[in-house]
Design an enzyme around this catalytic site. Structure first.
Site, PDB file in Angstrom:
ATOM      1  N   ASP A  34      -0.807   8.778  -4.711  1.00 34.46           N
ATOM      2  CA  ASP A  34      -1.394   9.886  -5.465  1.00 34.46           C
ATOM      3  C   ASP A  34      -1.780  11.044  -4.548  1.00 34.46           C
ATOM      4  OD1 ASP A  34      -2.224  11.161  -7.730  1.00 34.46           O
ATOM      5  OD2 ASP A  34      -4.134  10.108  -7.879  1.00 34.46           O
ATOM      6  N   HIS A  51       6.182  16.611  -3.980  1.00 37.71           N
ATOM      7  CA  HIS A  51       6.762  15.304  -4.323  1.00 37.71           C
ATOM      8  C   HIS A  51       7.822  14.897  -3.275  1.00 37.71           C
ATOM      9  CE1 HIS A  51       4.462  15.007  -7.933  1.00 37.71           C
ATOM     10  NE2 HIS A  51       5.064  15.997  -8.567  1.00 37.71           N
ATOM     11  N   LEU A 148      12.925  -7.020   3.025  1.00 37.43           N
ATOM     12  CA  LEU A 148      11.838  -6.303   2.353  1.00 37.43           C
ATOM     13  C   LEU A 148      12.259  -5.987   0.931  1.00 37.43           C
ATOM     14  CD1 LEU A 148       9.611  -3.538   3.810  1.00 37.43           C
ATOM     15  CD2 LEU A 148      10.522  -3.273   1.557  1.00 37.43           C
TER      16      LEU A 148
END
Ligand code: FPP
Ligand code: MG
Length: 286
Positions: A34, A51, A148
């Site tokens: 955030d 972003h 991962l």
């Protein structure tokens, strides 16, 4: 920037990682990334640039997680609520995702070498068709990687995920694949797309869960930090892990699943993959 950044840590930072690794490392870390727009405002750039910076930080964070030996990472990249943002911002975020998932396919050899498996969790049908095909393709292309696992929550909310699990259960009972007495919290946990996280990190000073992984955080250590996501650093990550090492409950023992539950879950999993393959095969964009 590519999905996993090349190592860019100093000798001292690598040393600190080694020290932290002498303690317990969470097996699954979730991030609520955030603060991208506040970062954009602070740096006088548009939201879209904020972003993009957020994506760059994700790629850097994945590198650190690989270095720390964290085998599973989940990120909240786009909530169903985010569709309510301005058309310009939603379109910008979809373009960012298109750009990055195309790039992922261009770099697939490198991704496979790193062993990163991509899993998208969320209501894919809400996405533009070309993006549905792109994300499905990346799941298929990385299906066998095991170093991962990167779960990307996209067009996701926790309550929507739980509702979809409930409808799978209803279908299972209706089709006689699932005896009603098998319905319990263990089964629901296995049907959900995302698994329980051991540590959840939220940046930017907000201290809410915002409908993220509601079922999966019942026993999770929560870590909230003021730093905006694009400014998240290795020191913030190490602080979160030290917080985890201080407060983590003892690890849960894996539970034994009955054969009927196993069969039901295998069927569900194979239907999910068939659906993903269908999206790719039927797409004009694949
Ligand atoms: C929250 O910051 C961030 C988002 C809604 C988008 C997060 C997306 C990325 C980091 C890119 C990920 C992309 C892919 C393809 C995985 P905010 O917009 O709520 O910022 P604010 O809290 O400052 O308003
Ligand atoms: Mg926000």
């Amino acid at each position: 920037m590519s999905w996993v950044r090349e190592n860019c840590l100093s000798f001292f930072q690598m040393f600190c990682i080694k020290v932290v690794k002498t303690g317990r490392i969470p097996k699954h870390v979730a991030f609520i990334m955030d603060g991208n727009r506040r970062y954009a405002k602070k740096n006088s750039v548009d939201n879209s640039a904020g972003h993009y910076k957020g994506f760059d930080k994700l790629s850097e964070t994945l590198r650190w997680c690989l270095d720390l030996g964290i085998p599973e990472v989940t990120v909240y990249a786009f909530s169903i609520e985010n569709f309510k943002r301005s058309k310009e911002e939603v379109d910008g975020l979809m373009d960012l995702a298109r750009d990055k998932f195309r790039r992922l396919m261009d770099e697939i050899d490198q991704i496979n070498e790193w062993g990163v498996r991509i899993h998208i969790a969320g209501r894919l049908s809400l996405l533009p068709e070309d993006l549905q095909a792109l994300v499905s393709k990346s799941m298929l292309a990385t299906k066998h990687n095991n170093k991962l696992r990167l779960n990307i929550a996209y067009a996701y909310t926790g309550r929507d995920e739980i509702s979809r699990a409930a409808s799978h259960i209803v279908d299972g009972v209706k089709n006689n694949d699932l005896p009603p007495e098998d319905i319990d919290d263990e089964l629901v946990s296995k049907i959900l797309e995302l698994r329980e996280a051991e540590l959840l990190v939220r940046t930017s000073g907000e201290v809410r869960l915002s409908d993220f992984m509601l079922w999966q955080v019942s026993n999770t250590v929560l870590y909230f930090t003021e730093v905006l996501w694009p400014e998240f650093s290795i020191w913030n990550l190490l602080a979160a892990i030290i917080h985890f090492q201080r407060y983590a409950p003892s690890p849960k023992q894996p539970e034994h699943l009955s054969d009927t539950k196993k069969r039901f879950l295998e069927k569900l999993e194979s239907q999910r993959w068939q659906h993903i393959e269908k999206i790719v095969n039927c797409s004009l964009y694949a």
